[in-house]
Design an enzyme around this catalytic site. Sequence first.
Site, PDB file in Angstrom:
ATOM      1  N   ASP A 213      52.619  28.715  62.366  1.00 55.80           N
ATOM      2  CA  ASP A 213      53.659  29.525  61.725  1.00 55.80           C
ATOM      3  C   ASP A 213      54.658  29.920  62.798  1.00 55.80           C
ATOM      4  O   ASP A 213      54.387  30.803  63.616  1.00 55.80           O
ATOM      5  CB  ASP A 213      53.039  30.775  61.066  1.00 55.80           C
ATOM      6  CG  ASP A 213      54.039  31.474  60.165  1.00 55.80           C
ATOM      7  OD1 ASP A 213      55.243  31.412  60.485  1.00 55.80           O
ATOM      8  OD2 ASP A 213      53.628  32.073  59.161  1.00 55.80           O
TER       9      ASP A 213
ATOM     10  N   ALA B 258      47.788  25.562  47.140  1.00 52.48           N
ATOM     11  CA  ALA B 258      47.905  26.535  46.049  1.00 52.48           C
ATOM     12  C   ALA B 258      49.181  27.356  46.257  1.00 52.48           C
ATOM     13  O   ALA B 258      49.295  28.467  45.760  1.00 52.48           O
ATOM     14  CB  ALA B 258      46.672  27.442  46.007  1.00 52.48           C
ATOM     15  N   ALA B 259      50.121  26.775  47.011  1.00 54.10           N
ATOM     16  CA  ALA B 259      51.351  27.527  47.323  1.00 54.10           C
ATOM     17  C   ALA B 259      52.482  27.115  46.387  1.00 54.10           C
ATOM     18  O   ALA B 259      52.844  27.862  45.464  1.00 54.10           O
ATOM     19  CB  ALA B 259      51.728  27.326  48.785  1.00 54.10           C
ATOM     20  N   ARG B 260      53.048  25.951  46.613  1.00 56.50           N
ATOM     21  CA  ARG B 260      54.143  25.464  45.784  1.00 56.50           C
ATOM     22  C   ARG B 260      54.080  23.948  45.655  1.00 56.50           C
ATOM     23  O   ARG B 260      53.807  23.248  46.651  1.00 56.50           O
ATOM     24  CB  ARG B 260      55.496  25.830  46.399  1.00 56.50           C
ATOM     25  CG  ARG B 260      55.936  27.247  46.063  1.00 56.50           C
ATOM     26  CD  ARG B 260      56.290  27.365  44.575  1.00 56.50           C
ATOM     27  NE  ARG B 260      56.619  28.683  44.128  1.00 56.50           N
ATOM     28  CZ  ARG B 260      55.753  29.604  43.691  1.00 56.50           C
ATOM     29  NH1 ARG B 260      54.470  29.338  43.661  1.00 56.50           N
ATOM     30  NH2 ARG B 260      56.156  30.755  43.266  1.00 56.50           N
TER      31      ARG B 260
ATOM     32  N   ASP C 250      46.782  23.505  42.926  1.00 57.78           N
ATOM     33  CA  ASP C 250      47.089  24.341  41.757  1.00 57.78           C
ATOM     34  C   ASP C 250      48.552  24.212  41.368  1.00 57.78           C
ATOM     35  O   ASP C 250      48.947  24.665  40.305  1.00 57.78           O
ATOM     36  CB  ASP C 250      46.771  25.813  42.113  1.00 57.78           C
ATOM     37  CG  ASP C 250      47.032  26.764  40.957  1.00 57.78           C
ATOM     38  OD1 ASP C 250      46.567  26.468  39.828  1.00 57.78           O
ATOM     39  OD2 ASP C 250      47.695  27.800  41.160  1.00 57.78           O
TER      40      ASP C 250
ATOM     41  N   GLU D 242      56.568  21.138  36.954  1.00 58.23           N
ATOM     42  CA  GLU D 242      55.740  22.028  36.108  1.00 58.23           C
ATOM     43  C   GLU D 242      56.554  22.491  34.919  1.00 58.23           C
ATOM     44  O   GLU D 242      57.715  22.883  35.108  1.00 58.23           O
ATOM     45  CB  GLU D 242      55.311  23.262  36.900  1.00 58.23           C
ATOM     46  CG  GLU D 242      54.394  22.959  38.067  1.00 58.23           C
ATOM     47  CD  GLU D 242      53.930  24.216  38.808  1.00 58.23           C
ATOM     48  OE1 GLU D 242      54.145  25.321  38.284  1.00 58.23           O
ATOM     49  OE2 GLU D 242      53.369  24.094  39.884  1.00 58.23           O
TER      50      GLU D 242
ATOM     51  N   HIS E  57      48.664  25.655  37.827  1.00 62.68           N
ATOM     52  CA  HIS E  57      49.356  26.804  38.433  1.00 62.68           C
ATOM     53  C   HIS E  57      48.804  28.129  37.883  1.00 62.68           C
ATOM     54  O   HIS E  57      49.540  28.932  37.303  1.00 62.68           O
ATOM     55  CB  HIS E  57      50.875  26.719  38.202  1.00 62.68           C
ATOM     56  CG  HIS E  57      51.658  27.568  39.159  1.00 62.68           C
ATOM     57  ND1 HIS E  57      52.933  27.273  39.547  1.00 62.68           N
ATOM     58  CD2 HIS E  57      51.355  28.730  39.803  1.00 62.68           C
ATOM     59  CE1 HIS E  57      53.386  28.199  40.376  1.00 62.68           C
ATOM     60  NE2 HIS E  57      52.443  29.097  40.546  1.00 62.68           N
ATOM     61  N   ILE E  58      47.500  28.312  38.109  1.00 66.63           N
ATOM     62  CA  ILE E  58      46.849  29.531  37.614  1.00 66.63           C
ATOM     63  C   ILE E  58      46.431  30.452  38.764  1.00 66.63           C
ATOM     64  O   ILE E  58      45.619  31.358  38.571  1.00 66.63           O
ATOM     65  CB  ILE E  58      45.611  29.204  36.724  1.00 66.63           C
ATOM     66  CG1 ILE E  58      44.623  28.291  37.472  1.00 66.63           C
ATOM     67  CG2 ILE E  58      46.055  28.589  35.414  1.00 66.63           C
ATOM     68  CD1 ILE E  58      43.289  28.108  36.760  1.00 66.63           C
TER      69      ILE E  58
ATOM     70  N   ALA F  16      47.796  32.906  40.178  1.00 69.20           N
ATOM     71  CA  ALA F  16      48.019  34.348  39.943  1.00 69.20           C
ATOM     72  C   ALA F  16      47.505  34.781  38.578  1.00 69.20           C
ATOM     73  O   ALA F  16      47.708  35.932  38.173  1.00 69.20           O
ATOM     74  CB  ALA F  16      49.503  34.661  40.060  1.00 69.20           C
TER      75      ALA F  16
HETATM   76  C1  MLT Z   1      53.860  33.474  42.455  1.00 69.72           C
HETATM   77  O1  MLT Z   1      54.794  32.936  43.058  1.00 69.72           O
HETATM   78  O2  MLT Z   1      53.522  34.628  42.708  1.00 69.72           O
HETATM   79  C2  MLT Z   1      53.180  32.752  41.341  1.00 69.72           C
HETATM   80  O3  MLT Z   1      53.340  31.397  41.519  1.00 69.72           O
HETATM   81  C3  MLT Z   1      53.731  33.260  40.056  1.00 69.72           C
HETATM   82  C4  MLT Z   1      53.205  32.615  38.826  1.00 69.72           C
HETATM   83  O4  MLT Z   1      52.020  32.659  38.585  1.00 69.72           O
HETATM   84  O5  MLT Z   1      53.989  32.081  38.045  1.00 69.72           O
END
Ligand code: MLT
Length: 312
Positions: free
Chosen positions: A171, A231-233, A257, A262, A280-281, A283
Amino acid sequence: MFKILVGEYIDDEAISHLKEAKDIKVDVKIGIKREEILDIIQDYDALIVRSVIKVDKELLDRAKNLKIVGRAGNGVDNINIPEATAHGVIVANTPDSNTVSACEIAIGLMIASARNIVSANNFIKSGKWEREIFVGNELFEKTLGIIGLGRIGSLMAKRMKAFGMNLIAYDPYISDEIFKRNGCKKANTLDELLKKSDVITIHTPKTNETINIINSENISKLKDGVRLVNAARGGLFNEEAVAEGLRSGKIASFGYDVHSVEPRSECVLYEFENAIATPHIGATTYEAQRNVGTQVVKQVLNGLHGEIVETA
Ligand code: MLT
Protein backbone atom coordinates in the site's frame (compact mmCIF):
# COMPACT_ATOMS: atom_id res chain seq x y z
CA MET A 1 -41.03 19.26 2.12
CA PHE A 2 -37.95 17.31 0.88
CA LYS A 3 -38.31 14.29 -1.39
CA ILE A 4 -35.94 11.34 -1.03
CA LEU A 5 -35.58 8.51 -3.53
CA VAL A 6 -34.22 5.21 -2.19
CA GLY A 7 -33.07 3.29 -5.27
CA GLU A 8 -31.33 0.28 -3.71
CA TYR A 9 -32.00 -1.91 -0.71
CA ILE A 10 -31.22 -0.46 2.69
CA ASP A 11 -32.31 -1.67 6.12
CA ASP A 12 -36.09 -1.50 6.82
CA GLU A 13 -35.56 0.32 10.10
CA ALA A 14 -33.59 3.01 8.30
CA ILE A 15 -36.47 3.48 5.85
CA SER A 16 -38.95 3.74 8.76
CA HIS A 17 -36.72 6.33 10.37
CA LEU A 18 -36.70 8.35 7.14
CA LYS A 19 -40.48 8.10 6.84
CA GLU A 20 -40.97 9.37 10.38
CA ALA A 21 -38.75 12.42 9.81
CA LYS A 22 -40.34 15.85 9.62
CA ASP A 23 -40.67 17.53 6.19
CA ILE A 24 -39.70 14.34 4.37
CA LYS A 25 -41.44 12.26 1.71
CA VAL A 26 -39.74 9.00 0.82
CA ASP A 27 -40.17 6.90 -2.31
CA VAL A 28 -38.64 3.45 -2.07
CA LYS A 29 -37.99 2.02 -5.52
CA ILE A 30 -35.55 -0.83 -5.01
CA GLY A 31 -34.13 -2.04 -8.31
CA ILE A 32 -35.39 0.98 -10.24
CA LYS A 33 -34.32 0.94 -13.88
CA ARG A 34 -31.94 3.59 -15.14
CA GLU A 35 -34.48 5.05 -17.62
CA GLU A 36 -36.98 5.55 -14.81
CA ILE A 37 -34.46 7.29 -12.55
CA LEU A 38 -33.48 9.61 -15.38
CA ASP A 39 -37.18 10.43 -15.90
CA ILE A 40 -38.01 11.19 -12.27
CA ILE A 41 -34.79 12.38 -10.63
CA GLN A 42 -35.64 16.06 -11.14
CA ASP A 43 -38.36 15.66 -8.49
CA TYR A 44 -35.96 14.60 -5.71
CA ASP A 45 -33.83 16.44 -3.17
CA ALA A 46 -31.89 13.34 -2.09
CA LEU A 47 -30.98 9.99 -3.58
CA ILE A 48 -29.85 6.91 -1.64
CA VAL A 49 -27.86 4.28 -3.57
CA ARG A 50 -25.53 1.36 -2.99
CA SER A 51 -23.19 0.18 -5.74
CA VAL A 52 -25.51 -0.47 -8.68
CA ILE A 53 -26.97 2.92 -9.59
CA LYS A 54 -24.52 5.03 -11.56
CA VAL A 55 -24.63 8.63 -10.46
CA ASP A 56 -22.96 10.11 -13.52
CA LYS A 57 -23.09 13.39 -15.44
CA GLU A 58 -26.22 12.41 -17.35
CA LEU A 59 -28.11 11.72 -14.13
CA LEU A 60 -26.74 14.79 -12.37
CA ASP A 61 -27.63 17.05 -15.32
CA ARG A 62 -31.25 16.00 -14.93
CA ALA A 63 -31.27 16.17 -11.12
CA LYS A 64 -32.21 19.83 -10.91
CA ASN A 65 -33.25 19.68 -7.24
CA LEU A 66 -30.74 17.14 -5.94
CA LYS A 67 -28.84 18.26 -2.85
CA ILE A 68 -27.28 15.07 -1.52
CA VAL A 69 -26.47 11.53 -2.61
CA GLY A 70 -26.22 9.07 0.28
CA ARG A 71 -23.98 6.19 -0.70
CA ALA A 72 -24.99 3.34 1.61
CA GLY A 73 -21.59 1.69 1.80
CA ASN A 74 -17.95 2.27 1.20
CA GLY A 75 -16.83 2.53 -2.45
CA VAL A 76 -17.83 5.59 -4.45
CA ASP A 77 -16.71 4.36 -7.86
CA ASN A 78 -20.33 4.44 -9.08
CA ILE A 79 -20.51 8.16 -8.34
CA ASN A 80 -18.86 10.87 -10.41
CA ILE A 81 -17.65 13.00 -7.50
CA PRO A 82 -16.19 15.91 -9.53
CA GLU A 83 -19.48 16.19 -11.46
CA ALA A 84 -21.50 16.00 -8.25
CA THR A 85 -19.35 18.78 -6.79
CA ALA A 86 -19.79 20.85 -9.97
CA HIS A 87 -23.56 20.39 -9.61
CA GLY A 88 -23.45 21.43 -5.94
CA VAL A 89 -24.48 17.95 -4.77
CA ILE A 90 -23.01 16.56 -1.55
CA VAL A 91 -21.88 12.91 -1.69
CA ALA A 92 -21.79 11.06 1.63
CA ASN A 93 -20.60 7.47 1.97
CA THR A 94 -20.42 5.27 5.09
CA PRO A 95 -16.89 3.85 4.98
CA ASP A 96 -16.75 2.32 8.44
CA SER A 97 -20.15 0.73 8.60
CA ASN A 98 -19.67 -2.49 6.64
CA THR A 99 -15.94 -3.14 6.85
CA VAL A 100 -16.24 -6.17 9.15
CA SER A 101 -18.75 -7.83 6.83
CA ALA A 102 -16.60 -7.09 3.78
CA CYS A 103 -13.56 -8.54 5.50
CA GLU A 104 -15.43 -11.61 6.68
CA ILE A 105 -16.71 -12.51 3.22
CA ALA A 106 -13.17 -12.29 1.86
CA ILE A 107 -12.03 -14.69 4.60
CA GLY A 108 -15.00 -16.93 3.83
CA LEU A 109 -14.04 -17.07 0.16
CA MET A 110 -10.41 -17.74 1.09
CA ILE A 111 -11.23 -20.69 3.33
CA ALA A 112 -13.93 -22.05 1.07
CA SER A 113 -11.51 -22.01 -1.89
CA ALA A 114 -8.57 -23.49 0.01
CA ARG A 115 -10.74 -26.36 1.29
CA ASN A 116 -12.98 -26.95 -1.76
CA ILE A 117 -16.04 -26.36 0.38
CA VAL A 118 -18.39 -25.35 -2.43
CA SER A 119 -17.54 -28.22 -4.78
CA ALA A 120 -17.58 -30.72 -1.90
CA ASN A 121 -21.02 -29.45 -0.89
CA ASN A 122 -22.33 -29.78 -4.45
CA PHE A 123 -20.76 -33.21 -4.75
CA ILE A 124 -22.23 -34.68 -1.59
CA LYS A 125 -25.66 -33.30 -2.37
CA SER A 126 -25.59 -35.10 -5.70
CA GLY A 127 -25.64 -38.31 -3.65
CA LYS A 128 -21.93 -39.14 -3.94
CA TRP A 129 -19.22 -39.58 -1.31
CA GLU A 130 -15.47 -39.26 -1.77
CA ARG A 131 -12.69 -37.53 0.14
CA GLU A 132 -9.52 -37.89 -1.92
CA ILE A 133 -10.68 -35.56 -4.67
CA PHE A 134 -11.06 -32.68 -2.22
CA VAL A 135 -7.51 -32.33 -0.93
CA GLY A 136 -6.98 -28.67 -0.06
CA ASN A 137 -4.42 -26.46 1.67
CA GLU A 138 -4.03 -25.12 5.17
CA LEU A 139 -3.67 -21.37 5.51
CA PHE A 140 -1.40 -21.84 8.53
CA GLU A 141 2.16 -20.64 7.84
CA LYS A 142 1.30 -19.61 4.28
CA THR A 143 2.09 -16.07 3.16
CA LEU A 144 -0.93 -13.85 2.71
CA GLY A 145 -0.42 -10.84 0.43
CA ILE A 146 -2.79 -7.98 1.20
CA ILE A 147 -3.06 -5.33 -1.50
CA GLY A 148 -4.41 -2.23 0.24
CA LEU A 149 -3.94 -1.91 4.00
CA GLY A 150 -6.76 0.54 4.71
CA ARG A 151 -9.80 -0.13 6.87
CA ILE A 152 -10.68 -3.57 5.47
CA GLY A 153 -7.11 -4.64 4.72
CA SER A 154 -6.15 -3.90 8.33
CA LEU A 155 -9.05 -5.98 9.66
CA MET A 156 -7.94 -8.78 7.37
CA ALA A 157 -4.38 -8.60 8.70
CA LYS A 158 -5.49 -8.82 12.34
CA ARG A 159 -7.77 -11.76 11.69
CA MET A 160 -5.41 -13.79 9.51
CA LYS A 161 -2.56 -13.28 11.93
CA ALA A 162 -4.64 -15.40 14.28
CA PHE A 163 -4.64 -18.13 11.61
CA GLY A 164 -0.85 -18.23 11.82
CA MET A 165 -0.36 -16.74 8.34
CA ASN A 166 2.71 -14.68 7.47
CA LEU A 167 1.53 -11.28 6.32
CA ILE A 168 2.92 -9.06 3.61
CA ALA A 169 1.09 -5.97 2.39
CA TYR A 170 1.43 -3.48 -0.43
CA ASP A 171 0.00 0.00 0.00
CA PRO A 172 1.96 3.00 -1.22
CA TYR A 173 -0.35 5.43 0.58
CA ILE A 174 0.14 4.53 4.22
CA SER A 175 2.87 4.97 6.78
CA ASP A 176 5.34 2.30 7.92
CA GLU A 177 3.72 2.57 11.35
CA ILE A 178 0.44 1.08 10.01
CA PHE A 179 2.28 -1.91 8.53
CA LYS A 180 3.94 -2.43 11.89
CA ARG A 181 0.71 -2.03 13.83
CA ASN A 182 -0.96 -4.66 11.65
CA GLY A 183 1.92 -7.12 11.89
CA CYS A 184 2.58 -6.92 8.13
CA LYS A 185 5.88 -6.94 6.33
CA LYS A 186 5.90 -4.01 3.93
CA ALA A 187 6.21 -4.89 0.24
CA ASN A 188 8.01 -1.97 -1.37
CA THR A 189 6.62 -2.86 -4.75
CA LEU A 190 3.57 -4.73 -5.97
CA ASP A 191 5.92 -7.17 -7.69
CA GLU A 192 7.45 -8.08 -4.34
CA LEU A 193 4.04 -9.00 -2.95
CA LEU A 194 3.07 -10.90 -6.11
CA LYS A 195 6.23 -13.00 -6.02
CA LYS A 196 6.12 -13.86 -2.31
CA SER A 197 2.44 -14.61 -1.63
CA ASP A 198 0.70 -17.98 -1.47
CA VAL A 199 -2.69 -16.28 -1.13
CA ILE A 200 -3.55 -12.77 -2.32
CA THR A 201 -6.50 -10.65 -1.24
CA ILE A 202 -7.23 -7.12 -2.42
CA HIS A 203 -8.82 -4.29 -0.44
CA THR A 204 -8.43 -1.15 -2.52
CA PRO A 205 -10.92 1.22 -4.10
CA LYS A 206 -11.46 0.99 -7.84
CA THR A 207 -9.32 3.70 -9.42
CA ASN A 208 -7.34 4.10 -12.64
CA GLU A 209 -4.38 2.76 -10.69
CA THR A 210 -6.09 -0.40 -9.47
CA ILE A 211 -8.33 -1.43 -12.41
CA ASN A 212 -6.81 -4.62 -13.92
CA ILE A 213 -4.05 -4.62 -11.28
CA ILE A 214 -4.14 -8.41 -11.57
CA ASN A 215 -3.65 -8.88 -15.30
CA SER A 216 -1.84 -11.44 -17.47
CA GLU A 217 1.55 -9.84 -16.93
CA ASN A 218 1.18 -9.77 -13.16
CA ILE A 219 -0.26 -13.28 -13.04
CA SER A 220 2.92 -14.56 -14.71
CA LYS A 221 4.85 -13.22 -11.68
CA LEU A 222 2.79 -15.16 -9.13
CA LYS A 223 3.83 -18.35 -7.40
CA ASP A 224 2.49 -21.50 -9.01
CA GLY A 225 -0.67 -22.62 -7.22
CA VAL A 226 -1.45 -19.18 -5.80
CA ARG A 227 -4.94 -18.58 -4.41
CA LEU A 228 -6.67 -15.27 -5.17
CA VAL A 229 -9.55 -13.46 -3.49
CA ASN A 230 -11.41 -10.34 -4.59
CA ALA A 231 -14.18 -9.00 -2.37
CA ALA A 232 -13.35 -5.37 -3.13
CA ARG A 233 -14.45 -4.30 -6.61
CA GLY A 234 -15.09 -6.02 -9.92
CA GLY A 235 -12.51 -5.12 -12.55
CA LEU A 236 -9.53 -5.06 -10.19
CA PHE A 237 -8.72 -8.56 -11.36
CA ASN A 238 -8.93 -9.05 -15.11
CA GLU A 239 -11.39 -11.91 -15.43
CA GLU A 240 -10.05 -13.21 -18.79
CA ALA A 241 -6.52 -13.28 -17.36
CA VAL A 242 -7.68 -15.07 -14.20
CA ALA A 243 -9.59 -17.59 -16.33
CA GLU A 244 -6.39 -18.27 -18.28
CA GLY A 245 -4.48 -18.68 -15.00
CA LEU A 246 -7.06 -21.16 -13.71
CA ARG A 247 -7.00 -23.05 -17.00
CA SER A 248 -3.21 -23.42 -16.97
CA GLY A 249 -3.14 -24.36 -13.27
CA LYS A 250 -1.02 -21.33 -12.36
CA ILE A 251 -3.88 -20.18 -10.12
CA ALA A 252 -5.19 -22.84 -7.73
CA SER A 253 -8.40 -20.99 -6.90
CA PHE A 254 -10.24 -17.70 -7.14
CA GLY A 255 -12.87 -16.60 -4.66
CA TYR A 256 -14.77 -13.49 -5.72
CA ASP A 257 -17.76 -11.51 -4.56
CA VAL A 258 -17.46 -8.69 -7.07
CA HIS A 259 -17.74 -8.74 -10.83
CA SER A 260 -16.60 -6.66 -13.79
CA VAL A 261 -20.27 -6.31 -14.75
CA GLU A 262 -23.03 -6.29 -12.11
CA PRO A 263 -25.60 -7.69 -12.21
CA ARG A 264 -24.90 -10.41 -14.74
CA SER A 265 -25.85 -13.96 -15.65
CA GLU A 266 -22.77 -15.11 -17.58
CA CYS A 267 -19.07 -14.97 -16.92
CA VAL A 268 -15.92 -16.47 -18.35
CA LEU A 269 -15.11 -17.77 -14.84
CA TYR A 270 -18.30 -19.73 -14.25
CA GLU A 271 -16.93 -22.85 -15.97
CA PHE A 272 -14.25 -23.32 -13.27
CA GLU A 273 -15.10 -25.46 -10.26
CA ASN A 274 -12.23 -23.81 -8.37
CA ALA A 275 -13.52 -20.28 -8.98
CA ILE A 276 -16.24 -19.63 -6.44
CA ALA A 277 -18.51 -16.67 -6.73
CA THR A 278 -21.09 -14.76 -4.73
CA PRO A 279 -23.29 -11.94 -6.06
CA HIS A 280 -21.69 -8.91 -4.34
CA ILE A 281 -23.04 -9.79 -0.91
CA GLY A 282 -20.02 -8.66 1.10
CA ALA A 283 -22.03 -5.99 2.89
CA THR A 284 -25.23 -7.99 2.96
CA THR A 285 -25.42 -8.86 6.64
CA TYR A 286 -27.99 -7.69 9.16
CA GLU A 287 -25.25 -5.95 11.11
CA ALA A 288 -23.71 -4.08 8.17
CA GLN A 289 -27.05 -3.04 6.74
CA ARG A 290 -28.23 -1.77 10.12
CA ASN A 291 -25.01 0.27 10.51
CA VAL A 292 -25.09 1.53 6.93
CA GLY A 293 -28.80 2.38 7.10
CA THR A 294 -28.51 4.30 10.35
CA GLN A 295 -25.56 6.30 9.11
CA VAL A 296 -26.80 7.10 5.62
CA VAL A 297 -30.20 8.24 6.90
CA LYS A 298 -28.54 10.56 9.39
CA GLN A 299 -26.26 11.97 6.70
CA VAL A 300 -29.08 12.57 4.24
CA LEU A 301 -31.36 14.19 6.82
CA ASN A 302 -28.50 16.38 8.06
CA GLY A 303 -27.59 17.35 4.50
CA LEU A 304 -31.16 18.34 3.69
CA HIS A 305 -31.54 20.28 6.92
CA GLY A 306 -28.28 22.20 6.44
CA GLU A 307 -26.43 20.43 9.24
CA ILE A 308 -22.96 18.85 9.23
CA VAL A 309 -22.73 15.62 7.21
CA GLU A 310 -20.19 13.33 8.83
CA THR A 311 -18.72 10.50 6.80
CA ALA A 312 -16.87 8.36 9.35
C1 MLT B 1 -19.64 -1.06 -0.45
O1 MLT B 1 -18.96 -0.44 -1.28
O2 MLT B 1 -19.66 -0.72 0.73
C2 MLT B 1 -20.51 -2.18 -0.90
O3 MLT B 1 -20.01 -2.70 -2.07
C3 MLT B 1 -21.90 -1.68 -1.01
C4 MLT B 1 -22.91 -2.65 -1.50
O4 MLT B 1 -23.10 -3.67 -0.88
O5 MLT B 1 -23.57 -2.39 -2.50
